[in-house]
Motif scaffolding. Sequence first.
Motif, PDB file in Angstrom:
ATOM      1  N   THR A 108       0.835  -1.200   0.000  1.00 36.58           N
ATOM      2  CA  THR A 108       0.000   0.000   0.000  1.00 36.58           C
ATOM      3  C   THR A 108       0.869   1.249   0.000  1.00 36.58           C
ATOM      4  O   THR A 108       0.629   2.176  -0.778  1.00 36.58           O
ATOM      5  CB  THR A 108      -0.920   0.004   1.225  1.00 36.58           C
ATOM      6  OG1 THR A 108      -1.534  -1.279   1.323  1.00 36.58           O
ATOM      7  CG2 THR A 108      -1.984   1.058   1.110  1.00 36.58           C
ATOM      8  N   ALA A 109       1.898   1.248   0.847  1.00 35.54           N
ATOM      9  CA  ALA A 109       2.748   2.439   0.925  1.00 35.54           C
ATOM     10  C   ALA A 109       3.429   2.701  -0.410  1.00 35.54           C
ATOM     11  O   ALA A 109       3.475   3.844  -0.884  1.00 35.54           O
ATOM     12  CB  ALA A 109       3.791   2.253   2.024  1.00 35.54           C
ATOM     13  N   VAL A 110       3.943   1.625  -1.051  1.00 33.87           N
ATOM     14  CA  VAL A 110       4.645   1.805  -2.317  1.00 33.87           C
ATOM     15  C   VAL A 110       3.701   2.345  -3.386  1.00 33.87           C
ATOM     16  O   VAL A 110       4.005   3.312  -4.091  1.00 33.87           O
ATOM     17  CB  VAL A 110       5.270   0.467  -2.773  1.00 33.87           C
ATOM     18  CG1 VAL A 110       5.857   0.609  -4.163  1.00 33.87           C
ATOM     19  CG2 VAL A 110       6.328   0.024  -1.798  1.00 33.87           C
ATOM     20  N   LYS A 111       2.517   1.720  -3.474  1.00 22.25           N
ATOM     21  CA  LYS A 111       1.579   2.127  -4.536  1.00 22.25           C
ATOM     22  C   LYS A 111       1.062   3.545  -4.306  1.00 22.25           C
ATOM     23  O   LYS A 111       0.991   4.345  -5.241  1.00 22.25           O
ATOM     24  CB  LYS A 111       0.404   1.159  -4.574  1.00 22.25           C
ATOM     25  CG  LYS A 111       0.752  -0.206  -5.130  1.00 22.25           C
ATOM     26  CD  LYS A 111      -0.539  -0.998  -5.235  1.00 22.25           C
ATOM     27  CE  LYS A 111      -0.286  -2.456  -5.466  1.00 22.25           C
ATOM     28  NZ  LYS A 111      -1.544  -3.199  -5.311  1.00 22.25           N
ATOM     29  N   VAL A 112       0.688   3.834  -3.062  1.00 24.18           N
ATOM     30  CA  VAL A 112       0.174   5.177  -2.780  1.00 24.18           C
ATOM     31  C   VAL A 112       1.283   6.202  -2.993  1.00 24.18           C
ATOM     32  O   VAL A 112       1.044   7.302  -3.508  1.00 24.18           O
ATOM     33  CB  VAL A 112      -0.423   5.260  -1.360  1.00 24.18           C
ATOM     34  CG1 VAL A 112      -0.801   6.686  -1.012  1.00 24.18           C
ATOM     35  CG2 VAL A 112      -1.648   4.385  -1.257  1.00 24.18           C
ATOM     36  N   GLY A 113       2.523   5.811  -2.624  1.00 24.49           N
ATOM     37  CA  GLY A 113       3.647   6.718  -2.867  1.00 24.49           C
ATOM     38  C   GLY A 113       3.819   7.018  -4.344  1.00 24.49           C
ATOM     39  O   GLY A 113       3.985   8.172  -4.749  1.00 24.49           O
ATOM     40  N   ALA A 114       3.753   5.961  -5.173  1.00 24.95           N
ATOM     41  CA  ALA A 114       3.886   6.155  -6.617  1.00 24.95           C
ATOM     42  C   ALA A 114       2.758   7.026  -7.148  1.00 24.95           C
ATOM     43  O   ALA A 114       2.963   7.916  -7.985  1.00 24.95           O
ATOM     44  CB  ALA A 114       3.881   4.800  -7.320  1.00 24.95           C
ATOM     45  N   MET A 115       1.554   6.774  -6.640  1.00 24.69           N
ATOM     46  CA  MET A 115       0.392   7.548  -7.075  1.00 24.69           C
ATOM     47  C   MET A 115       0.581   9.021  -6.709  1.00 24.69           C
ATOM     48  O   MET A 115       0.268   9.914  -7.501  1.00 24.69           O
ATOM     49  CB  MET A 115      -0.846   6.981  -6.371  1.00 24.69           C
ATOM     50  CG  MET A 115      -2.142   7.401  -6.958  1.00 24.69           C
ATOM     51  SD  MET A 115      -2.539   6.364  -8.364  1.00 24.69           S
ATOM     52  CE  MET A 115      -4.275   6.660  -8.472  1.00 24.69           C
ATOM     53  N   THR A 116       1.106   9.273  -5.489  1.00 29.83           N
ATOM     54  CA  THR A 116       1.314  10.647  -5.040  1.00 29.83           C
ATOM     55  C   THR A 116       2.348  11.346  -5.922  1.00 29.83           C
ATOM     56  O   THR A 116       2.136  12.478  -6.359  1.00 29.83           O
ATOM     57  CB  THR A 116       1.778  10.655  -3.572  1.00 29.83           C
ATOM     58  OG1 THR A 116       0.883   9.837  -2.820  1.00 29.83           O
ATOM     59  CG2 THR A 116       1.788  12.046  -3.010  1.00 29.83           C
ATOM     60  N   ALA A 117       3.458  10.624  -6.194  1.00 28.57           N
ATOM     61  CA  ALA A 117       4.482  11.217  -7.055  1.00 28.57           C
ATOM     62  C   ALA A 117       3.906  11.496  -8.435  1.00 28.57           C
ATOM     63  O   ALA A 117       4.128  12.568  -9.022  1.00 28.57           O
ATOM     64  CB  ALA A 117       5.674  10.272  -7.159  1.00 28.57           C
ATOM     65  N   GLY A 118       3.139  10.523  -8.975  1.00 28.97           N
ATOM     66  CA  GLY A 118       2.502  10.718 -10.274  1.00 28.97           C
ATOM     67  C   GLY A 118       1.573  11.920 -10.250  1.00 28.97           C
ATOM     68  O   GLY A 118       1.528  12.704 -11.195  1.00 28.97           O
TER      69      GLY A 118
END
Lengths: 306, 296
Positions: A184-194
């Motif tokens: 979850t942290a990795v995906k949400v992090g990627a989403m935030t950066a995107g």
Amino acid sequence: MDFYFGLLQIFGVHTLLGLSAYVVLLTGQVSMAQAGFYAIGAYTAGAGTAMFGIHILPAIIVAGLVTAVIACIVGFPALRVKGLMLVVATLAFGEMVRLFFFNLTWQVDRGGELVGPNGAEGFRSIRYFPEHGWEVWHVTAFIWAVVIVVMVALWWVDRTRAGAVLRAVGHDETAAQSIGLNLTAVKVGAMTAGGFIAGLGGGIYAHTVTHIEHGVFGVLLATFAIAYPILGGLGSVFGTVIAVLFIQGFLIEGLRFLGDWRSLLFGALIVLAMNLRPTGLLGEHAPRWFRRRKTGSEPLELKEAN
Amino acid sequence: MDYFFIIDFVQSLADGLLFGTTYALIGIGFTLIFGVMRKLNLAYGAAALAGTYVGLGLFLTFNAPPFVVFLASAIGAGLIGLVVYYCCFRFTPEAHPMASLLASVGMLLFLEEMMTHVSHGMPHPYPSVLSGATLELGDIWIRGDLLFVFGICVVAMALLFWLLYRTPLGLATRAVSQQPRAAQLCGIDSARVNALTFVIAGVLGGTAGAMTAAAVGILSPIIATGLTVKGLIVVVIGGLGSIPGAIIGGLLVGAAENIFLLLRGVTERDIYVMLLLFLFLTLRPGGLFGSAATRD
């Protein structure tokens, strides 16, 4: 000459859009929400300069941050699901954003003139560049400075542990989870950066066209956003840039002489490209110029390196 | 909460449920394709509409009767579905789901442009039956053409169920969707089953497209996006891979859409439909009838 500068500006904003989808695609998630993030960035930055009169640089950074926060909030429920469900969830979010701006009317009085989003009419006169005497090449240089900063940042991230983590999640979620990564942290992090990158891109886009309306940020723009990185290949940031040049430069501008038939050829060429190069134009691996030179040219070693 | 509001409300609900069957058909098409191939065909809505244009062509050139037009729409969409399969799914490698996804996006753009090209971007009238008739139940009026749309969609679903559960082809389709490799070991040609599934889904989509156009009375290329988005929402609400789920989801979306239209107006209608979807994703990520999430 202005025409070519204009073209470069289009390449720049579309590269940012593609890179925002690239970050999310690295984790194996197909997000159709990038057009929505782009819209949020465009309206926020437009409001910053046109309605409140701040400088463009803080305006686009604020737009990026606002979009990143929204992407983070959306990421939590949306990333509980994956695959097709995520496509649909993000598609729905993008459409929701578009319809929100379709219904949004919020105007302020500035110098005897009403400025701000006006429902279906859109947001007119985001004239920061002409009002402050920026010439076309100033604008182009500004856009590409931002693009290069983002590209270098992503290139660097890809070389660090964070990049390996993103790709690990993209290749096999279960394996990534079993070595202790927090999905979850990795995906949400990627989403935030995107979201941050899409917000920057949208903010700049609003200023280059001076008039934005909800219709631009539809499903079509969202499909373009994911089309750039997939078509170019997820190996490195250059894949996205190549795909932007291919689509915007060759398919849209280069084939203009074909008139109406151009748009027909456009879809057909994408179908053809995916059949011939399923991993994208540049493939799944980053270009390895430096490494190849070091390992010499023995065929056996090369095969292993690849 | 006066009497007239309640009448309006029930009226919207009835219209929405009747029209919702077209969404259900589109949802079933997405679910079928996903069921056998585990891949998303984004070109599906556009292919369905392209088939509808085939029927419209027949109507405009030969002035064909409505039933022939509807049949031609369905068959045309089936054939276009086959073309989509061969262009986007047959030759892209299994291991790269992104490749077929983007190929179907390319196909979507191609088909949309084709339709805009052929129709010059203008809406065209589409034949309908029973458009003048109404069925009055007290103060609630049921439009004849909507009732017809409902009837045709129910017939299409019944045919699909017969095909899936009573014929050898249906058995093969279900086998491939459960376990492709095992099905192949039993001698089922999975490529052929995949191709036929695209045809069946295409026929359903063409029927849905024809019925949408018949209910609205006009056909325009911009319907394609709506069909795709609504169809995907239906699939998610109903649960991926579940046909009963798609039917319930279609009716639910149709009803919700019409009620929000009544309550909030046409510009805000779709926002609430999307919110409904988000609610489902957070509370029931597997959909109404979906199985527990598996590793895919």
